[in-house]
Design a protein around this motif. Sequence first.
Motif, PDB file in Angstrom:
ATOM      1  N   LYS A   1      29.875  82.611  30.027  1.00 38.83           N
ATOM      2  CA  LYS A   1      30.283  83.718  31.128  1.00 38.83           C
ATOM      3  C   LYS A   1      30.440  84.767  30.477  1.00 38.83           C
ATOM      4  CE  LYS A   1      30.890  80.520  34.090  1.00 38.83           C
ATOM      5  NZ  LYS A   1      30.584  80.833  35.546  1.00 38.83           N
ATOM      6  N   LEU A   2      30.058  85.053  29.097  1.00 34.96           N
ATOM      7  CA  LEU A   2      30.283  86.526  28.782  1.00 34.96           C
ATOM      8  C   LEU A   2      29.310  87.691  29.027  1.00 34.96           C
ATOM      9  CD1 LEU A   2      31.685  85.371  24.937  1.00 34.96           C
ATOM     10  CD2 LEU A   2      33.235  85.962  26.951  1.00 34.96           C
ATOM     11  N   HIS A   3      29.265  88.275  30.645  1.00 33.46           N
ATOM     12  CA  HIS A   3      27.869  89.062  30.815  1.00 33.46           C
ATOM     13  C   HIS A   3      27.577  89.999  30.029  1.00 33.46           C
ATOM     14  CE1 HIS A   3      27.447  85.467  33.078  1.00 33.46           C
ATOM     15  NE2 HIS A   3      28.518  85.495  34.351  1.00 33.46           N
ATOM     16  N   SER A   4      29.024  90.879  29.139  1.00 35.63           N
ATOM     17  CA  SER A   4      28.210  92.065  28.351  1.00 35.63           C
ATOM     18  C   SER A   4      28.032  92.076  26.753  1.00 35.63           C
ATOM     19  CB  SER A   4      30.088  92.881  28.522  1.00 35.63           C
ATOM     20  OG  SER A   4      30.129  92.882  30.025  1.00 35.63           O
ATOM     21  N   LEU A   5      28.390  90.583  26.299  1.00 37.36           N
ATOM     22  CA  LEU A   5      28.330  90.167  25.261  1.00 37.36           C
ATOM     23  C   LEU A   5      27.050  90.883  24.364  1.00 37.36           C
ATOM     24  CD1 LEU A   5      30.203  88.824  22.935  1.00 37.36           C
ATOM     25  CD2 LEU A   5      28.739  87.131  23.427  1.00 37.36           C
ATOM     26  N   GLU A   6      27.319  91.788  23.480  1.00 36.86           N
ATOM     27  CA  GLU A   6      26.339  91.940  22.736  1.00 36.86           C
ATOM     28  C   GLU A   6      25.550  91.961  20.817  1.00 36.86           C
ATOM     29  OE1 GLU A   6      26.946  96.209  22.741  1.00 36.86           O
ATOM     30  OE2 GLU A   6      26.550  95.793  24.745  1.00 36.86           O
ATOM     31  N   TYR A   7      27.542  91.286  20.772  1.00 38.21           N
ATOM     32  CA  TYR A   7      27.199  91.002  19.211  1.00 38.21           C
ATOM     33  C   TYR A   7      28.533  89.931  19.087  1.00 38.21           C
ATOM     34  CZ  TYR A   7      27.807  91.626  14.280  1.00 38.21           C
ATOM     35  OH  TYR A   7      28.184  91.317  12.156  1.00 38.21           O
ATOM     36  N   LEU A   8      27.769  88.324  18.166  1.00 36.21           N
ATOM     37  CA  LEU A   8      28.313  87.456  18.078  1.00 36.21           C
ATOM     38  C   LEU A   8      28.224  86.798  16.401  1.00 36.21           C
ATOM     39  CD1 LEU A   8      29.297  85.260  18.778  1.00 36.21           C
ATOM     40  CD2 LEU A   8      27.078  84.095  20.074  1.00 36.21           C
TER      41      LEU A   8
ATOM     42  N   ARG B   1      22.530  87.242  28.762  1.00 36.37           N
ATOM     43  CA  ARG B   1      21.923  87.628  28.560  1.00 36.37           C
ATOM     44  C   ARG B   1      21.644  89.006  28.082  1.00 36.37           C
ATOM     45  NH1 ARG B   1      17.186  86.350  32.013  1.00 36.37           N
ATOM     46  NH2 ARG B   1      17.473  84.041  33.652  1.00 36.37           N
ATOM     47  N   THR B   2      23.180  89.556  27.657  1.00 33.84           N
ATOM     48  CA  THR B   2      23.438  90.894  26.972  1.00 33.84           C
ATOM     49  C   THR B   2      23.357  90.681  25.296  1.00 33.84           C
ATOM     50  OG1 THR B   2      25.201  90.354  27.341  1.00 33.84           O
ATOM     51  CG2 THR B   2      24.479  91.155  29.217  1.00 33.84           C
ATOM     52  N   LEU B   3      23.016  89.971  24.866  1.00 32.47           N
ATOM     53  CA  LEU B   3      22.649  89.618  23.639  1.00 32.47           C
ATOM     54  C   LEU B   3      21.909  90.502  22.698  1.00 32.47           C
ATOM     55  CD1 LEU B   3      25.251  87.844  21.644  1.00 32.47           C
ATOM     56  CD2 LEU B   3      23.481  86.181  21.196  1.00 32.47           C
ATOM     57  N   ALA B   4      22.832  91.985  21.610  1.00 34.35           N
ATOM     58  CA  ALA B   4      21.489  92.517  20.838  1.00 34.35           C
ATOM     59  C   ALA B   4      21.654  91.777  19.930  1.00 34.35           C
ATOM     60  CB  ALA B   4      22.084  93.265  21.311  1.00 34.35           C
ATOM     61  N   VAL B   5      22.701  91.094  19.020  1.00 39.70           N
ATOM     62  CA  VAL B   5      22.656  90.178  17.357  1.00 39.70           C
ATOM     63  C   VAL B   5      23.436  89.432  17.438  1.00 39.70           C
ATOM     64  CG1 VAL B   5      23.961  91.120  15.303  1.00 39.70           C
ATOM     65  CG2 VAL B   5      23.292  93.501  16.892  1.00 39.70           C
ATOM     66  N   LEU B   6      22.229  88.502  16.923  1.00 39.01           N
ATOM     67  CA  LEU B   6      23.342  87.471  16.562  1.00 39.01           C
ATOM     68  C   LEU B   6      23.326  86.768  15.083  1.00 39.01           C
ATOM     69  CD1 LEU B   6      24.102  84.462  18.023  1.00 39.01           C
ATOM     70  CD2 LEU B   6      21.522  83.676  18.487  1.00 39.01           C
ATOM     71  N   HIS B   7      24.535  86.319  14.480  1.00 35.70           N
ATOM     72  CA  HIS B   7      24.478  86.157  13.607  1.00 35.70           C
ATOM     73  C   HIS B   7      24.747  84.841  13.025  1.00 35.70           C
ATOM     74  CE1 HIS B   7      24.871  85.991   9.144  1.00 35.70           C
ATOM     75  NE2 HIS B   7      25.454  87.347   8.976  1.00 35.70           N
ATOM     76  N   LEU B   8      23.473  83.768  12.384  1.00 34.76           N
ATOM     77  CA  LEU B   8      24.097  82.533  12.221  1.00 34.76           C
ATOM     78  C   LEU B   8      23.862  82.116  10.995  1.00 34.76           C
ATOM     79  CD1 LEU B   8      21.387  81.091  15.781  1.00 34.76           C
ATOM     80  CD2 LEU B   8      24.426  81.177  15.180  1.00 34.76           C
ATOM     81  N   GLY B   9      23.321  82.937  10.208  1.00 35.45           N
ATOM     82  CA  GLY B   9      23.469  82.847   8.549  1.00 35.45           C
ATOM     83  C   GLY B   9      25.025  81.301   7.973  1.00 35.45           C
ATOM     84  N   ARG B  10      24.252  81.109   6.769  1.00 31.02           N
ATOM     85  CA  ARG B  10      25.087  80.575   5.730  1.00 31.02           C
ATOM     86  C   ARG B  10      25.207  79.118   7.078  1.00 31.02           C
ATOM     87  NH1 ARG B  10      25.229  81.008   0.490  1.00 31.02           N
ATOM     88  NH2 ARG B  10      25.114  82.839   0.097  1.00 31.02           N
ATOM     89  N   ASN B  11      24.706  78.654   8.133  1.00 33.33           N
ATOM     90  CA  ASN B  11      25.413  77.010   8.743  1.00 33.33           C
ATOM     91  C   ASN B  11      24.437  76.456   8.226  1.00 33.33           C
ATOM     92  OD1 ASN B  11      26.817  77.613  10.771  1.00 33.33           O
ATOM     93  ND2 ASN B  11      25.901  79.477  11.278  1.00 33.33           N
ATOM     94  N   CYS B  12      24.183  75.125   8.693  1.00 31.48           N
ATOM     95  CA  CYS B  12      23.226  73.988   8.291  1.00 31.48           C
ATOM     96  C   CYS B  12      22.200  73.716   8.924  1.00 31.48           C
ATOM     97  CB  CYS B  12      24.152  72.957   8.758  1.00 31.48           C
ATOM     98  SG  CYS B  12      25.209  73.053   7.864  1.00 31.48           S
ATOM     99  N   ILE B  13      21.476  75.015   9.662  1.00 26.49           N
ATOM    100  CA  ILE B  13      20.547  74.537  10.743  1.00 26.49           C
ATOM    101  C   ILE B  13      19.440  74.718  10.278  1.00 26.49           C
ATOM    102  CG2 ILE B  13      19.412  76.211  12.889  1.00 26.49           C
ATOM    103  CD1 ILE B  13      22.131  77.503  12.840  1.00 26.49           C
ATOM    104  N   ARG B  14      19.050  73.209  11.355  1.00 28.00           N
ATOM    105  CA  ARG B  14      17.120  71.996  10.676  1.00 28.00           C
ATOM    106  C   ARG B  14      15.836  72.955  11.884  1.00 28.00           C
ATOM    107  NH1 ARG B  14      19.338  66.834   7.895  1.00 28.00           N
ATOM    108  NH2 ARG B  14      20.731  67.320   6.427  1.00 28.00           N
TER     109      ARG B  14
ATOM    110  N   VAL C   1      16.898  82.586  26.348  1.00 28.15           N
ATOM    111  CA  VAL C   1      17.648  83.168  27.207  1.00 28.15           C
ATOM    112  C   VAL C   1      17.967  84.725  26.986  1.00 28.15           C
ATOM    113  CG1 VAL C   1      18.661  80.972  28.641  1.00 28.15           C
ATOM    114  CG2 VAL C   1      19.563  81.554  26.467  1.00 28.15           C
ATOM    115  N   ALA C   2      18.234  84.747  25.446  1.00 26.23           N
ATOM    116  CA  ALA C   2      18.437  85.996  24.641  1.00 26.23           C
ATOM    117  C   ALA C   2      17.547  86.765  24.234  1.00 26.23           C
ATOM    118  CB  ALA C   2      19.856  86.247  23.414  1.00 26.23           C
ATOM    119  N   ARG C   3      16.678  87.061  26.138  1.00 25.01           N
ATOM    120  CA  ARG C   3      15.973  88.023  25.559  1.00 25.01           C
ATOM    121  C   ARG C   3      16.215  89.256  25.337  1.00 25.01           C
ATOM    122  NH1 ARG C   3      11.274  86.297  30.819  1.00 25.01           N
ATOM    123  NH2 ARG C   3      11.341  84.104  30.147  1.00 25.01           N
ATOM    124  N   GLY C   4      17.136  90.090  25.500  1.00 25.29           N
ATOM    125  CA  GLY C   4      17.378  91.333  25.195  1.00 25.29           C
ATOM    126  C   GLY C   4      18.183  91.091  23.021  1.00 25.29           C
TER     127      GLY C   4
END
Length: 610
Positions: free
Chosen positions: A296-303, A319-332, A341-344
Amino acid sequence: MPRDGGPLPSQQKLQEVTASCKRKSWPTAWARGRAGPAMWLGVLQLLLLLLVDPPTTSTEDPAFPHLGDSSQPPPRACPWRCSCPRADTVDCAGLDLKVFPDNITKAVRHLSLQNNQLQELPYNKLSRLSGLQTLDLHSNLISSEGLPDEAFESLTQLEHFYVAHNKLTVAPQFLPRSLRVADLAANEVVEVFPLTFAEKPLLRSVYLHNNQLSNTGLPPNTFRGSEAITTLSLSSNQLSRLPPGLPASLEQLHLQDNLISKVPRGALSRQTQLRELYLQHNQLTDSGLDVTTFSKLHSLEYLDLSHNLLATVPAGLPRTLAVLHLGRNCIRQVDAARLRVARGLRYLLLQHNELGASGLPAGALQPLRSLHTLHLYGNRLQRVPPTMPRRLRALIMPHNRVAALGARDLASTRGLVELNLAYNHLASARVHPRAFRRLRTLRSLDLAGNQLSRLPAGLPTSLHELRLQHNHLRALEPEMLAGLDQLRELSLAHNQLRVGDIGPGTWHELQALQVLDLSHNELSFVPPDLPEALEELHLQGNRISHVGSEAFVSTPHLRALFLRTNRLHMTSISAEAFLGLVHLRMVDTADNPEQVLVQLPPTAPLQPRG
């Protein structure tokens, strides 16, 4: 008073004494040192008249024109040691005050008391300042007991309240309805009351970071009726879940450095104006998020979700997301469908996860057509991800396990400006001669910390920076550097280079080179024919024992020279070595066997280090 409107008796006497002074030419006698007893008696009479019975009329006396002049305003009252630059401003900051200052005008609108040692604010002194708009109490020793709630009831015009870096354990129970900014950061607050921030229609910014708030200390209706808040900072507290009832008007929400393991369903369903959300350094797992968390965060740009316990990329990204920071997790594994969906998206940071050899499938990032920068630092990747977005400008993947570069591994990223493959397992035999040929806009290439024994072939002529330190280079061939006429910085430190292994003409085409690092190699003297544009030369940690008179003839623009930790002795450097180097500012010859005598040119303003 005399009926004819003349002077009062005391004033008449004053005029008589003044006239007597003039007739006796007292000023002249005083100047000549001839003041007698009669003169002293007259002066005493004059002073007594002024002290005992001063003039009470506003009529100017021609003898004393300044007496009774009502045209000049009275001096403005200002507390001792404070400054009052305007009639409505009192600044008492940084005076080590231990008590609230006296003599503060009731007309004050802006009061600064930050950086003092105040422990309490007297109710009677604070409540009388009813017109106060700004109250700055930042960095004092004020406790909750020392901050009277009743005083704020009188401050009906207060807009900016700063009480960060104090000793508060609870927030004030009541703050004025007029409030716009409230800063209670860096205290010891464990509880906020329902009317602390509620029912404040003008409130826009609330700062509560670096306190000791848990979820029980934030009532569900904390921000009820305050629907203008755009910035809320709750970072560095002890929250275990996202607080309920957050304002729908939020644009920036800081929740980093807490203990949050779950975002309750619907907790962010109303924040459609939220642009920046900071959730790093928490304990979020995949089960603590669901597909509706961010949808529902239709204006979110930085997460920012870095430094959590996530094993997958979250679902339902806006879709509005411009920066996604997922560093230092356990993503495999990176699920392409969740990123699609985050094409921007322009910046994707996945450093220090556990992707391994198969965690980033071919084409997983291709739908991100606007992607500008991709960080893959420290993921145990064994190759450059194939089929990357064509608009990618920066690929950052040092500290992986990439051992080879094929002819087409970088074919899909022809627009790269920065490529960092430092500290991988690249060997010269497994780097294809055409690996870099298609990167015609590349400016920065970092291949440090690999296993290269020679310079890679086909380096792009657009390069400005080339880093090859900490490899196994034994020779430099002119052909490998041909065409690099835009190169400004070249680092060859910590290799195995000798002067005899540097081919003639190696530096010839590096016409723009300004910084050259040849430190920690096996050079026995300064290499000849260095680039003319050179300004900074690093030769420390070699085997240089002598610097001849013509060592720097080819580098007239040299500004800094590093020769420390070589084999130089007292007279190893020729007296003529630096002649003509009018720009030279520093020569470092420390940590050699003997103190080295360095004679800088007359124009050099700084002394050598040695």
